[in-house]
Design a protein around this motif. Structure first.
Motif, PDB file in Angstrom:
ATOM      1  N   GLY A 148       0.782  -1.224   0.000  1.00  0.00           N
ATOM      2  CA  GLY A 148       0.000   0.000   0.000  1.00  0.00           C
ATOM      3  C   GLY A 148       0.818   1.281   0.000  1.00  0.00           C
ATOM      4  N   THR A 151       0.545   3.400  -4.824  1.00  0.00           N
ATOM      5  CA  THR A 151      -0.707   3.025  -5.481  1.00  0.00           C
ATOM      6  C   THR A 151      -0.461   2.521  -6.895  1.00  0.00           C
ATOM      7  N   GLU A 152       0.448   3.169  -7.599  1.00  0.00           N
ATOM      8  CA  GLU A 152       0.775   2.727  -8.958  1.00  0.00           C
ATOM      9  C   GLU A 152       2.270   2.480  -9.069  1.00  0.00           C
ATOM     10  N   LEU A 183       2.393 -11.141  -8.547  1.00  0.00           N
ATOM     11  CA  LEU A 183       0.942 -11.326  -8.444  1.00  0.00           C
ATOM     12  C   LEU A 183       0.293 -10.890  -9.756  1.00  0.00           C
ATOM     13  N   THR A 193      -0.902  -6.434 -16.833  1.00  0.00           N
ATOM     14  CA  THR A 193      -0.560  -5.133 -17.398  1.00  0.00           C
ATOM     15  C   THR A 193       0.831  -5.164 -18.040  1.00  0.00           C
ATOM     16  N   ILE A 196       3.638  -5.385 -15.421  1.00  0.00           N
ATOM     17  CA  ILE A 196       3.890  -6.711 -14.853  1.00  0.00           C
ATOM     18  C   ILE A 196       4.635  -7.590 -15.852  1.00  0.00           C
ATOM     19  N   GLY A 234       1.182  -1.492  -4.867  1.00  0.00           N
ATOM     20  CA  GLY A 234       0.575  -1.273  -3.559  1.00  0.00           C
ATOM     21  C   GLY A 234      -0.935  -1.350  -3.549  1.00  0.00           C
ATOM     22  N   PHE A 235      -1.555  -1.066  -4.679  1.00  0.00           N
ATOM     23  CA  PHE A 235      -3.015  -1.132  -4.734  1.00  0.00           C
ATOM     24  C   PHE A 235      -3.466  -2.595  -4.651  1.00  0.00           C
ATOM     25  N   SER A 236      -2.949  -3.418  -5.561  1.00  0.00           N
ATOM     26  CA  SER A 236      -3.324  -4.841  -5.558  1.00  0.00           C
ATOM     27  C   SER A 236      -2.930  -5.505  -4.252  1.00  0.00           C
ATOM     28  N   ASN A 238      -2.590  -4.219  -1.275  1.00  0.00           N
ATOM     29  CA  ASN A 238      -3.480  -3.823  -0.192  1.00  0.00           C
ATOM     30  C   ASN A 238      -4.825  -4.539  -0.310  1.00  0.00           C
ATOM     31  N   ILE A 239      -5.341  -4.618  -1.537  1.00  0.00           N
ATOM     32  CA  ILE A 239      -6.614  -5.317  -1.771  1.00  0.00           C
ATOM     33  C   ILE A 239      -6.465  -6.796  -1.375  1.00  0.00           C
TER      34      ILE A 239
ATOM     35  N   THR B 151      -8.427  -5.298 -17.691  1.00  0.00           N
ATOM     36  CA  THR B 151      -7.286  -5.171 -16.790  1.00  0.00           C
ATOM     37  C   THR B 151      -7.154  -3.751 -16.266  1.00  0.00           C
ATOM     38  N   GLU B 152      -7.373  -2.769 -17.130  1.00  0.00           N
ATOM     39  CA  GLU B 152      -7.288  -1.381 -16.692  1.00  0.00           C
ATOM     40  C   GLU B 152      -8.587  -0.654 -17.043  1.00  0.00           C
ATOM     41  N   LEU B 183     -14.325  -0.296  -4.695  1.00  0.00           N
ATOM     42  CA  LEU B 183     -13.237  -0.958  -3.968  1.00  0.00           C
ATOM     43  C   LEU B 183     -12.009  -0.045  -3.971  1.00  0.00           C
ATOM     44  N   ASN B 184     -11.448   0.186  -2.787  1.00  0.00           N
ATOM     45  CA  ASN B 184     -10.292   1.087  -2.704  1.00  0.00           C
ATOM     46  C   ASN B 184      -9.388   0.649  -1.557  1.00  0.00           C
ATOM     47  N   ILE B 185      -8.239   1.317  -1.428  1.00  0.00           N
ATOM     48  CA  ILE B 185      -7.270   0.928  -0.400  1.00  0.00           C
ATOM     49  C   ILE B 185      -7.398   1.797   0.836  1.00  0.00           C
ATOM     50  N   THR B 193      -6.485   5.716  -6.785  1.00  0.00           N
ATOM     51  CA  THR B 193      -6.029   6.274  -8.052  1.00  0.00           C
ATOM     52  C   THR B 193      -6.955   7.418  -8.483  1.00  0.00           C
ATOM     53  N   GLY B 219     -10.862  -4.043   1.134  1.00  0.00           N
ATOM     54  CA  GLY B 219     -10.904  -5.489   0.906  1.00  0.00           C
ATOM     55  C   GLY B 219     -11.369  -6.302   2.106  1.00  0.00           C
ATOM     56  N   PHE B 235      -8.530  -6.006 -12.809  1.00  0.00           N
ATOM     57  CA  PHE B 235      -7.322  -6.535 -12.171  1.00  0.00           C
ATOM     58  C   PHE B 235      -7.565  -6.699 -10.667  1.00  0.00           C
ATOM     59  N   SER B 236      -7.970  -5.617 -10.011  1.00  0.00           N
ATOM     60  CA  SER B 236      -8.223  -5.684  -8.557  1.00  0.00           C
ATOM     61  C   SER B 236      -9.327  -6.690  -8.241  1.00  0.00           C
ATOM     62  N   ILE B 239      -8.011 -10.176  -8.432  1.00  0.00           N
ATOM     63  CA  ILE B 239      -7.145 -10.441  -7.276  1.00  0.00           C
ATOM     64  C   ILE B 239      -8.011 -10.646  -6.030  1.00  0.00           C
TER      65      ILE B 239
END
Lengths: 343, 343
Positions: A148, A151-152, A183, A193, A196, A234-236, A238-239, B151-152, B183-185, B193, B219, B235-236, B239
């Motif tokens: 986290g 974020t990007e 991940l 993406t 990745i 950090g976004f993924s 954290n989720i 994905t995005e 959904l957010n962190i 974002t 989450g 993507f999120s 996951i």
């Protein structure tokens, strides 16, 4: 020279207050009798709190801080008064070399911003990453980062996280060449993406690094114990972390409901209590507490905001182990090797 | 005119083969005696398989398809031979109006690509989203989308997903104004974002829509039953969904281990078996099977690749309900209202 026998503790951060922080420090001291503590916060309150922990008094010093960072305070606001806050001063103790690590249960965003500004990044690192150990079905826990802080992330960030995460796993779990995975939302090469896929391509080439890149891993295999390090933005991260926490709690709640559904189930529950206690122990977040910001010139450990006395002690123990293992130097060395080879 | 009494089933897709698909269809027929099926795939094999389901023969027609999409085949490759494959022909049945919905347990990427190309998007929708219902501790399940189709995503995509997800929740759960969260962190306004923050700002303004926007959700609260629709990029979402599945399995595995840890625990387990069966039932993915691609001119349901007979029947039942509820029209209407107001 850093005095690595000291750990600086933000005594005021966290949802549960000073008393729990001090009780956690006292508990950690039992495990590490040589460890000493800088207790950072309101001097009067800490002095009063220490009366419940006479053994701690001899092993600790109080460093006064007049202010506290709010739990939902914006990082930018907190940053401007960093030098007056218990969090900022705890980090400054690491910068000054008066402590080997800082531990805080306070606001993550503020902790990250202060740590980054005060300690600065290691050479070759663009951004720090928040890493934690999660339980698995295997013999070892798994290191997951970033959780986290960012974020990007671009491919370069992810590669740096892989190198830092592997260094952490080598140090913390005594592994020669930790298995590292990215991940992703599928295991095939074309999934995910550009960032990745580019990071995967670079890591596949980087055979000189002390890590074994195993490719992509999906969310359903995080806890299988098949890899030692899982890298993500950090976004993924954290989720994934929070979804895992929430789902574990969800299943535990369903189980509780199910056990209450009949007299027979209640009796079964009482008889099998040792088994369910074992489960509870394994899933207790306080036993896995203590995320670390990797990539900084110094060790800063984030303890969960709601950490109990046990949780605080676990985070401090984690920090003590990182200090003892000289984690910062180990990461620097690995990064140096990586940069040298790709340059 | 679409013949909504028919469901087209890709009889060849899925990891478990034709026999499980046919058994699933037969099981669904028991629940919906008026429903008829187009069984798409190898004619000889299907005819042979139907011998085990004499009751199904009268309610189904076979549509021959000479080819099958591979489970890890790239979408682009599958797309080129869509018209020969059981998956592509099942979707074409919906396009031709010969069926009200198509159901496949095959390759998600190929299914999405074929459905999008063949059925096209509803007016006002840029991209379809994969939506599924997940179990919660509350009275209702929760709709989560997108689960991996995109994905995005930009803010506009997320807003469209919110409108479509709410229409799905209104139809499927009979809710007047479903509670929708992003959904957010973190739950604070500045978290996440730009895309998520922009989508939140637009949804906060959109008070004329038949939904109640509740802000951000993290989450760890997915399964709490506090909201009816959770919106995220693919993507999120992927996951989160897979992490939830994996964690539920992880906890169940730990529990099994714990119950085996002593004679006493084993006895407790036997006594409380009804309780653990209740848990297993609640967590069985086959009971929640059937994700739908929202935003298309027609209903396409994705059944889990590893779905059992029960899972296939659940996915078909979900498709039947969407056809009966006229989901596509309901979504179109909501989108029309949304576009009319913002235009």
């Amino acid at each position: 020279m850093t005095d690595s026998s000291f750990i600086a503790v933000d005594a005021m951060g966290g949802d549960k207050g000073l008393a729990v922080m001090l009780a956690g420090v006292a508990r950690a001291r039992h495990r590490f009798p040589d460890m000493r503590f800088l207790l950072v916060g309101d001097e009067t309150a800490i002095r009063e709190g220490l009366q419940s922990h006479p053994n701690l008094t001899a092993n600790s010093e109080i460093v006064h801080a007049p202010e506290v960072v709010g739990s939902s305070e914006k990082a930018g606001v907190a940053l401007r008064r960093a030098k007056k806050t218990s969090m900022g001063i705890a980090i400054d103790m690491v910068k000054q070399g008066r402590a080997g690590a800082a531990v805080s249960s306070g606001n993550t965003g503020a902790l990250m911003a202060m740590a980054k500004l005060s300690l600065r990044m290691l050479p070759g690192i663009d951004r720090p990453a928040l890493a934690a150990m999660l339980p698995t079905l295997g013999d070892n826990d798994v290191v997951v980062l970033d959780l986290g802080a960012n974020t990007e992330c671009d491919a370069r960030n992810l590669i740096q996280f892989a190198v830092m995460g592997a260094a952490y796993a080598r140090t913390n779990m005594d592994l020669a060449s930790p298995r590292v995975a990215l991940l992703n939302i599928g295991s095939e090469d074309q999934k995910g993406t550009d960032e990745i896929r580019d990071a995967a391509a670079a890591l596949r080439e980087a055979t000189h690094l002390p890590l074994t890149f195993t490719g992509f891993i999906e969310g359903d295999r995080l806890s299988r114990g098949e890899v030692d390090v899982i890298v993500c933005d950090g976004f993924s991260g954290n989720i994934a972390l929070k979804t895992a926490e929430g789902t574990a709690r969800f299943v535990a709640d369903l189980l509780k409901r199910a056990f209450r559904s009949s007299i027979r189930s209640k009796i079964g529950f009482l008889i099998s209590k040792p088994a369910t206690e074992l489960l509870r122990h394994h899933l207790d977040p306080n036993i896995h507490n203590g995320a670390v910001f990797l990539g900084l010139n110094g060790i800063v450990v984030k303890s969960h905001g709601g950490a109990t006395e046990l949780g605080v002690a676990t985070a401090i123990a984690a920090a003590a182990k990182m200090v003892r293992d000289d984690l910062t130097r180990r990461i620097s060395e690995d990064l140096g090797n990586f940069e040298a080879k790709v340059a």
